[in-house]
Design an enzyme around this catalytic site. Sequence first.
Site, PDB file in Angstrom:
ATOM      1  N   SER A 123       0.837  -1.209   0.000  1.00 30.99           N
ATOM      2  CA  SER A 123       0.000   0.000   0.000  1.00 30.99           C
ATOM      3  C   SER A 123       0.859   1.242   0.000  1.00 30.99           C
ATOM      4  CB  SER A 123      -0.838   0.105   1.268  1.00 30.99           C
ATOM      5  OG  SER A 123      -1.546  -1.028   1.514  1.00 30.99           O
ATOM      6  N   GLU A 156      -5.524  -1.316  -8.110  1.00 33.39           N
ATOM      7  CA  GLU A 156      -4.622  -0.342  -8.723  1.00 33.39           C
ATOM      8  C   GLU A 156      -3.432  -1.100  -9.315  1.00 33.39           C
ATOM      9  OE1 GLU A 156      -5.256   3.682  -6.015  1.00 33.39           O
ATOM     10  OE2 GLU A 156      -3.873   2.175  -5.259  1.00 33.39           O
TER      11      GLU A 156
HETATM   12  P1  NAI Z   1      -1.160  -9.500   7.620  1.00 33.31           P
HETATM   13  O1  NAI Z   1      -0.298  -9.171   8.778  1.00 33.31           O
HETATM   14  O2  NAI Z   1      -2.590  -9.839   7.830  1.00 33.31           O
HETATM   15  O3  NAI Z   1      -0.496 -10.722   6.824  1.00 33.31           O
HETATM   16  C1  NAI Z   1       0.864 -10.796   6.467  1.00 33.31           C
HETATM   17  C2  NAI Z   1       1.247 -12.267   6.353  1.00 33.31           C
HETATM   18  O4  NAI Z   1       2.523 -12.357   5.749  1.00 33.31           O
HETATM   19  C3  NAI Z   1       1.350 -12.961   7.708  1.00 33.31           C
HETATM   20  O5  NAI Z   1       0.575 -14.148   7.689  1.00 33.31           O
HETATM   21  C4  NAI Z   1       2.847 -13.272   7.849  1.00 33.31           C
HETATM   22  O6  NAI Z   1       3.098 -14.469   8.527  1.00 33.31           O
HETATM   23  C5  NAI Z   1       3.275 -13.364   6.399  1.00 33.31           C
HETATM   24  N1  NAI Z   1       4.685 -13.078   6.171  1.00 33.31           N
HETATM   25  C6  NAI Z   1       5.453 -12.122   6.736  1.00 33.31           C
HETATM   26  N2  NAI Z   1       6.690 -12.169   6.220  1.00 33.31           N
HETATM   27  C7  NAI Z   1       6.707 -13.161   5.302  1.00 33.31           C
HETATM   28  C8  NAI Z   1       7.700 -13.689   4.426  1.00 33.31           C
HETATM   29  N3  NAI Z   1       8.930 -13.191   4.403  1.00 33.31           N
HETATM   30  N4  NAI Z   1       7.366 -14.695   3.604  1.00 33.31           N
HETATM   31  C9  NAI Z   1       6.113 -15.217   3.623  1.00 33.31           C
HETATM   32  N5  NAI Z   1       5.121 -14.769   4.454  1.00 33.31           N
HETATM   33  C10 NAI Z   1       5.427 -13.752   5.273  1.00 33.31           C
HETATM   34  O7  NAI Z   1      -0.976  -8.289   6.600  1.00 33.31           O
HETATM   35  P2  NAI Z   1      -2.015  -7.758   5.499  1.00 33.31           P
HETATM   36  O8  NAI Z   1      -2.909  -6.746   6.104  1.00 33.31           O
HETATM   37  O9  NAI Z   1      -2.594  -8.902   4.773  1.00 33.31           O
HETATM   38  O10 NAI Z   1      -1.010  -6.941   4.534  1.00 33.31           O
HETATM   39  C11 NAI Z   1      -0.169  -7.584   3.632  1.00 33.31           C
HETATM   40  C12 NAI Z   1       0.299  -6.608   2.576  1.00 33.31           C
HETATM   41  O11 NAI Z   1      -0.836  -6.058   1.913  1.00 33.31           O
HETATM   42  C13 NAI Z   1       1.095  -5.414   3.102  1.00 33.31           C
HETATM   43  O12 NAI Z   1       2.069  -5.089   2.138  1.00 33.31           O
HETATM   44  C14 NAI Z   1       0.051  -4.329   3.203  1.00 33.31           C
HETATM   45  O13 NAI Z   1       0.605  -3.044   3.089  1.00 33.31           O
HETATM   46  C15 NAI Z   1      -0.808  -4.639   1.991  1.00 33.31           C
HETATM   47  N6  NAI Z   1      -2.193  -4.166   2.054  1.00 33.31           N
HETATM   48  C16 NAI Z   1      -2.936  -4.257   3.198  1.00 33.31           C
HETATM   49  C17 NAI Z   1      -4.249  -3.816   3.210  1.00 33.31           C
HETATM   50  C18 NAI Z   1      -5.095  -3.943   4.445  1.00 33.31           C
HETATM   51  O14 NAI Z   1      -6.128  -3.282   4.512  1.00 33.31           O
HETATM   52  N7  NAI Z   1      -4.724  -4.742   5.415  1.00 33.31           N
HETATM   53  C19 NAI Z   1      -4.870  -3.227   2.011  1.00 33.31           C
HETATM   54  C20 NAI Z   1      -4.040  -3.259   0.845  1.00 33.31           C
HETATM   55  C21 NAI Z   1      -2.739  -3.678   0.901  1.00 33.31           C
END
Ligand code: NAI
Length: 488
Positions: A123, A156
């Site tokens: 993001s 996007e």
């Molecule tokens: P989250 O914390 O729910 O999930 C992240 C997951 O990635 C966790 O399950 C973690 O164990 C895993 N992880 C961390 N490092 C890793 C690695 N090196 N290899 C494999 N898995 C790994 O986070 P979320 O909210 O799903 O966000 C993920 C991405 O999406 C971020 O880049 C965030 O900026 C982006 N994003 C988030 C939004 C939101 O509303 N939460 C909206 C749009 C984008």
Amino acid sequence: MTALDTSKTVAVIGAGTMGAGIAQVAAAAGHPVLLFDVADGAARAAIVTIGKGLDRLVTREKISRETADAIVGHIVPANGLEALTGASLVIEAIVENLDIKQALFAQLEDIVAAGAILATNTSSISVTSIARGLRAPGRVAGLHFFNPAPVMKLVEIVSGRVTDPAIAETLFDTATAWGKIAVHTRSTPGFIVNRVARPFYAEALRLCEEQVADPATLDALMKGGGGFPMGPFELMDLIGNDVNYAVSLSVFNAYYQDPRFRPSLLQLELVNAGHLGRKSGRGYYDYTEGAKRPLPRFETPKAGIPPLGNFKIGTDKELEGVQIALSDGRMASEVARELRRPVILHDFMSDGATTLGFAVSADMPDSIVSRFVASLSPEGIDAVRLPDWPGLVVLRTLSMLANEGFEASLQGVADQSDIDLAMRYGLNHPQGPITRAKEIGLVRVLSVLDSIFRLTGDPRYRASFALRNSSADDVNHHSIDPDVAPAI
Ligand code: NAI
């Protein structure tokens, strides 16, 4: 059409909120999906959660049992990155950290085929930075979904400095084939939505800080007058004030502290207090059980008071010596001095609106205010009396949203049509900010910004040159009608 064929494998890395949602979207489109997470068992657990979500849709008869089973059946947990070797598209949705994302993409380069696309769901991190140092940075692009990914329509497609345009096109067509609304944007802080949306929150926070109205009243005006599905305070409480504040601060710093993006001390204080919103039980509103929502401060129509002439919203009018007009950003008292008659300025109202804010010039008799309120209530419109503030509430916010849209288009972040689509489908706004501004009249929107800038001296309200330039050819010229209200 260059959409990825549905026979091709999509790998999703990170099985958290976003990764799980994206895996579901790709699987629903028919792709075999590999889901990998560094945390043991996380991918498997995410697939179970996806299955439960789909079960609920089956119960509510939104999808068939067969469809639900097919979607879940398409998603397979991967035990390691090496298992992703056959993927044609990898979508990264891991922790928001540049170093960790760069390291992951460097590993992936050695695992996937040369023709595979590497996409990031970041993001806030520069797609250009994520791709830096790779042997083939041209195949990296942003594929930015919105939460919840299976529900929110917008994606996007973010091109970094060296993203191959053909890769961006394939991602655009693929997201479209998945039933999404795709828009192209350049890798800049906040991309489209997280940048152009800032004024939706910032103006409400500022008006609240300046004690123009309380959150419940401001939310009522933005919903009932502006036609937004949620008010800014309700929405901030839903997103989480910590998350919303962090995004505001990150965009502000990323734009070298441009005052346009200045975060709010009011919001910081909520974060400091731990009033994070729904998730903590308290934010701008109290979510504890049995807590009553504060009511918006609507004027109470008085019985037996005659309405003010045959007032109809949408036309500037002089009635019984009082000028009534849609705000053009000036203060009511200022317009009154110019016209030498008392003035009621009202806020913008979208089609079918039910709430209207208004301000009156100094020394307006209370009886006139009561009669104005009496002329709104038979139309089913709740009136909110506001202090004499430039641009009032809805008009000021719409003007600032449009200003940011124009500025983003000026800087080539995206086309105006894509900016409008992004705001509609990323945030469920009833219309895109630029289309709306054109309907209001660009001359008026510019006048609102110029007035607030003049009256506050705050560079945050400086008008985008793109808006000023476009307003010069605005045919939909609305300002306080000179035939009815001759300037003396
Ligand atoms: P989250 O914390 O729910 O999930 C992240 C997951 O990635 C966790 O399950 C973690 O164990 C895993 N992880 C961390 N490092 C890793 C690695 N090196 N290899 C494999 N898995 C790994 O986070 P979320 O909210 O799903 O966000 C993920 C991405 O999406 C971020 O880049 C965030 O900026 C982006 N994003 C988030 C939004 C939101 O509303 N939460 C909206 C749009 C984008």
